[in-house]
Design an enzyme around this catalytic site. Structure first.
Site, short mmCIF file in Angstrom:
data_model
loop_
_atom_site.label_atom_id
_atom_site.label_comp_id
_atom_site.label_asym_id
_atom_site.label_seq_id
_atom_site.Cartn_x
_atom_site.Cartn_y
_atom_site.Cartn_z
NE ARG A 46 -0.37 1.76 3.55
CZ ARG A 46 0.76 2.47 3.69
NH1 ARG A 46 1.92 1.91 3.92
NH2 ARG A 46 0.72 3.78 3.57
N GLY A 47 0.21 2.41 -0.17
CA GLY A 47 0.95 3.65 -0.33
C GLY A 47 1.14 3.87 -1.83
CB ALA A 48 0.45 6.79 -4.00
NE ARG A 89 -6.29 1.00 -1.96
CZ ARG A 89 -5.68 1.56 -0.91
NH1 ARG A 89 -4.40 1.33 -0.70
NH2 ARG A 89 -6.34 2.35 -0.09
CD GLN A 195 -3.54 2.86 6.63
OE1 GLN A 195 -4.17 3.25 7.62
NE2 GLN A 195 -4.13 2.62 5.48
CG ASP A 236 -3.13 7.98 -1.84
OD1 ASP A 236 -2.97 8.42 -0.69
OD2 ASP A 236 -2.90 6.79 -2.16
CG ASN A 246 -2.36 11.71 2.22
OD1 ASN A 246 -1.82 10.78 1.63
ND2 ASN A 246 -2.07 12.00 3.48
CE LYS A 247 -5.29 5.91 4.24
NZ LYS A 247 -6.23 5.03 3.50
O1 MRU Z 1 -4.73 3.36 1.99
P1 MRU Z 1 -3.25 3.55 1.93
O2 MRU Z 1 -2.55 3.01 3.14
O3 MRU Z 1 -2.65 3.04 0.65
O4 MRU Z 1 -3.07 5.12 1.95
C1 MRU Z 1 -1.77 5.64 1.86
C2 MRU Z 1 -1.72 7.13 1.95
O5 MRU Z 1 -2.71 7.81 2.04
C3 MRU Z 1 -0.35 7.74 1.82
O6 MRU Z 1 -0.28 8.92 2.56
C4 MRU Z 1 -0.07 8.06 0.34
O7 MRU Z 1 -0.31 6.95 -0.46
C5 MRU Z 1 1.33 8.52 0.13
S1 MRU Z 1 2.52 7.25 0.40
C6 MRU Z 1 4.04 7.87 0.04
#
Ligand code: MRU
Length: 353
Positions: A46-48, A89, A195, A236, A246-247
């Site tokens: 996970r994470g962009a 996603r 997270q 994201d 973002n999250k």
């Molecule tokens: O749902 P997730 O855990 O994939 O969400 C991740 C985030 O929102 C991060 O802040 C974003 O992807 C940046 S990661 C460098």
């Protein structure tokens, strides 16, 4: 670093299963694109930026597994792999960016499938290696915004676990610490999937970086008390006008930061910028399974079957963003201009188009 997020094994992908951290450090092997799709969907990876790297490797893996009698059949099945991975996603731009880069390679020239497969493998490795280099650059560029003695708050996990290495927001913190600055971190828990408490806390403590955990609703209290000097988060997707997806919860922190004069920075590679999306309202926001809200660490924490909203992301309007830290420097408002300039200047070198 005491772990790796994702590596290419030549015939498969190895990832650390992020749903099990920090209690268990388990590496799993993904053997085909369906397993890559499921790992992304279930947030095992996970994470962009990490999702982008996983998708690129998933494309290379998928290409290797295709059974074909001619090139048309190969290309049609490769398109199916791309569609499958793209449906994992909806919000992170890096996913679509990486898949597109891989399809451009597959479609360029008159190569036979066996040659295309080799080119896709090389491209996936290039995307992986460049992600690490880009994140280091983001760290170098952003370290200057942090002064020794400051406390930085971050939300979710934009660290090594969210990328091929180093992270984006956490790369800035790592770089500042590496040059000898005394930096303390406040990590928000990041409900519903934790997270922050599971991943950010774990990876910072692995690196001996001073981190304190708070729940999401405590951030305003500490900003008002002057206990938080800066906020740095990842992204994201960033639209052409600088709105930032973002999250979920990022928006709340950003609004309270402005009220309390706390600078709010976003750290992200250019591959997170979606120049074709005009503003944040046009960014698709993933709605996830209600179970994630009804449960806490696998235990039901509410009335069974209560109605639930569970958007995974929110959009912070550009007026709350002090700067966007990229591998090509820090972008400042008006973002419509700074983003369009950096994208056109880097179109060729970074493959941003
Ligand atoms: O749902 P997730 O855990 O994939 O969400 C991740 C985030 O929102 C991060 O802040 C974003 O992807 C940046 S990661 C460098």
């Amino acid at each position: 670093m005491s772990f790796h997020t994702i590596i290419w094994l030549g015939h498969a992908i190895e990832i650390i299963d992020q749903t099990l951290l920090p209690q268990q450090k388990v590496y799993i092997t993904l053997e085909d694109p369906l397993q890559v799709f499921e790992a992304i969907k279930e947030l095992k990876v996970r994470g962009a930026p990490a999702i982008g790297v996983a998708a690129a490797m998933g494309m290379a893996l998928g290409a290797m597994k295709i059974k074909y009698s001619d090139k048309d059949e190969f290309m049609s099945k490769l398109n199916d792999v791309a569609d499958l991975l793209a449906s994992s996603r909806p919000t992170a731009k890096n996913l679509f960016w990486a898949i597109e880069k891989m399809m451009v390679i597959a479609k360029s020239g008159d190569d036979a499938p066996d040659k295309i497969i080799k080119k896709l493998e090389r491209k996936a490795l290039q995307i992986y290696e460049e992600d690490i280099a880009i994140n280091k650059k983001i760290g170098e560029n952003g370290a200057a915004v942090l002064k020794s003695g400051e406390t930085v708050m971050t939300h979710c996990n934009a660290g090594a676990l969210a990328t091929a290495g180093y992270g984006t927001a956490l790369s800035v913190i790592r770089a500042a610490v590496e040059v000898g600055k005394d930096i303390k971190v406040i990590a928000t828990e990041t409900r519903p999937l934790l997270q922050g408490s599971r991943l950010t806390v774990w990876e910072l403590m692995e690196d001996n970086i001073d981190v304190t955990l708070i729940t999401d609703s405590m951030s305003g209290h500490f900003m008002k008390d002057g206990k938080i000097n800066k906020i740095i988060v990842g992204a994201d997707r960033i639209s052409a006008n600088g709105d930032v997806a973002n999250k979920i919860g990022t928006y709340n922190h950003a609004v309270v930061a402005k009220e309390n004069n706390v600078p709010f920075y976003v750290a992200a590679p250019l591959s997170t910028i979606d120049a074709d999306t005009k503003c944040g309202d046009d960014i698709p926001i993933e709605e996830r399974n209600p179970i994630e809200v009804r449960e806490f660490m696998g235990t039901t924490s509410t009335v069974k079957d209560v109605q639930v909203f569970n958007p995974a992301f929110d959009v912070t309007p550009n007026r709350f963003v002090s700067g966007i830290i990229t591998e090509c420097g820090i972008l400042y408002p008006p973002y419509i201009k700074s983003i369009s300039r950096v994208i056109s200047e880097n179109r060729v070198e970074n493959g941003i188009d």
